[in-house]
Design an enzyme around this catalytic site. Structure first.
Site, PDB file in Angstrom:
ATOM      1  N   ASP A  63       0.879  -1.175   0.000  1.00  0.00           N
ATOM      2  CA  ASP A  63       0.000   0.000   0.000  1.00  0.00           C
ATOM      3  C   ASP A  63       0.913   1.220   0.000  1.00  0.00           C
ATOM      4  OD1 ASP A  63      -1.544   2.199   0.571  1.00  0.00           O
ATOM      5  OD2 ASP A  63      -2.722   1.213   2.135  1.00  0.00           O
ATOM      6  N   TYR A 154      -7.809  14.957  -6.667  1.00  0.00           N
ATOM      7  CA  TYR A 154      -7.036  14.338  -7.761  1.00  0.00           C
ATOM      8  C   TYR A 154      -6.178  15.403  -8.441  1.00  0.00           C
ATOM      9  CZ  TYR A 154      -5.958  11.737 -12.039  1.00  0.00           C
ATOM     10  OH  TYR A 154      -5.299  11.121 -13.076  1.00  0.00           O
ATOM     11  N   ILE A 186      -6.325   7.932 -21.469  1.00  0.00           N
ATOM     12  CA  ILE A 186      -5.695   6.647 -21.800  1.00  0.00           C
ATOM     13  C   ILE A 186      -6.684   5.532 -21.449  1.00  0.00           C
ATOM     14  CG2 ILE A 186      -3.710   5.139 -21.395  1.00  0.00           C
ATOM     15  CD1 ILE A 186      -2.937   7.927 -22.525  1.00  0.00           C
TER      16      ILE A 186
END
Ligand code: NAD
Length: 250
Positions: A63, A154, A186
């Site tokens: 993680d 983000y 993408i």
């Protein structure tokens, strides 16, 4: 071309999409690759594909938002192959919510996985990269520079990645190179949640008129990680089919 023969690369978020394509590309060019992710079964499958193609790879559960995860990744990399020449930090999450709707926990989690991970990873691997005269590549996004409705953390994390990578390039400059790739649209699994109509709109928003493939970003990462990019550091390499430069309006 075997640009990575005798080299070792670490790739995070390597179980799918751009990370998997990068792991496959670096392995195809001769690198021993250590793949890190939390999607263990998918990560092991990528390792199997690399080995089936004659490459050498290992998977580590990591993680990237935790110091312990990076420590485990470094320990396993040393045990499997020694200090790495390339580290590609690429794992991410995204939570869709406008700024006034995003929770504190959501903000903290997204910043931890997308941005703090880069700091943790650079900190733990910098001595190795100094010893190998290696390089660090981070996956940012065109949304480091352009707003995306519903993605405040983000966008902030991706802008932060570019800024931190420039800082690290200066901090560790003589010995280690730090560069970012900024993908545009993408076609990876994250696009499954986007309607076909919206996918067509995004394709039309590029100068090349199509969505990109994960392999096209992997090729850019491999370039930045290779000796071909030996005089490039602190750079933002946009890989977006011209999405950033296209405007429909006059
Ligand atoms: P993806 O979902 O296929 O891959 C992301 C990987 O990160 C997954 O395998 C996931 O399991 C892993 N991951 C999530 N949380 C993790 C954690 N805490 N620790 C370790 N691994 C974790 O997505 P992708 O499209 O391949 O995206 C890869 C990178 O490219 C991301 O940084 C993303 O922001 C960037 N990017 C993608 C696009 C696009 O259109 N696909 C555009 C711009 C930027």
């Amino acid at each position: 071309m075997q640009r990575f023969t005798g080299k070792t690369a670490v790739v995070t978020g390597a179980a799918s999409g751009i990370g998997a394509a990068t792991a496959l590309r670096l392995a195809a060019e001769g690198a021993t690759v250590v793949l890190a992710d939390i999607a263990d079964a998918a990560g092991e499958d990528v390792v199997k594909d690399i080995v089936a193609d004659g490459g050498r790879a290992a998977y580590v559960h990591c993680d990237v938002s935790s110091q312990e995860g990076w420590q485990q990744l470094r320990d396993c990399t040393h045990e499997f192959a020694g200090p790495p020449d390339v580290v590609h930090n690429n794992a991410f999450i995204h939570i869709t919510a406008a700024a006034h709707e995003l929770t504190d926990d959501g903000w903290d989690r997204e910043i931890a996985v997308n941005l703090k991970a880069l700091y943790l990873g650079a900190r733990i691997f910098v001595d190795d990269l100094r010893s190998t005269r290696g390089c660090f590549v981070a996956t940012s996004s065109v949304h480091a520079n352009f707003g995306l409705p519903g993605h405040p953390a983000y966008a902030a994390s991706k802008g932060g990645i570019c800024a931190l990578m420039r800082q690290l390039a200066v901090e560790y400059g003589p010995e280690v190179r730090f560069n970012s790739v900024l993908p545009g649209p993408i076609l990876t699994d994250v696009w499954d949640e986007v309607s076909e109509a919206d996918q067509r709109l995004s394709a039309r928003a590029t100068a090349l008129g199509r969505l990109g493939a994960a392999e096209e970003v992997a090729a850019a990462v491999a370039f930045l990680a290779s000796a071909d990019a030996s005089y490039i550091t602190g750079a933002d390499l946009v890989v977006d089919g011209g999405w950033s430069v296209k405007k429909e309006s006059k």
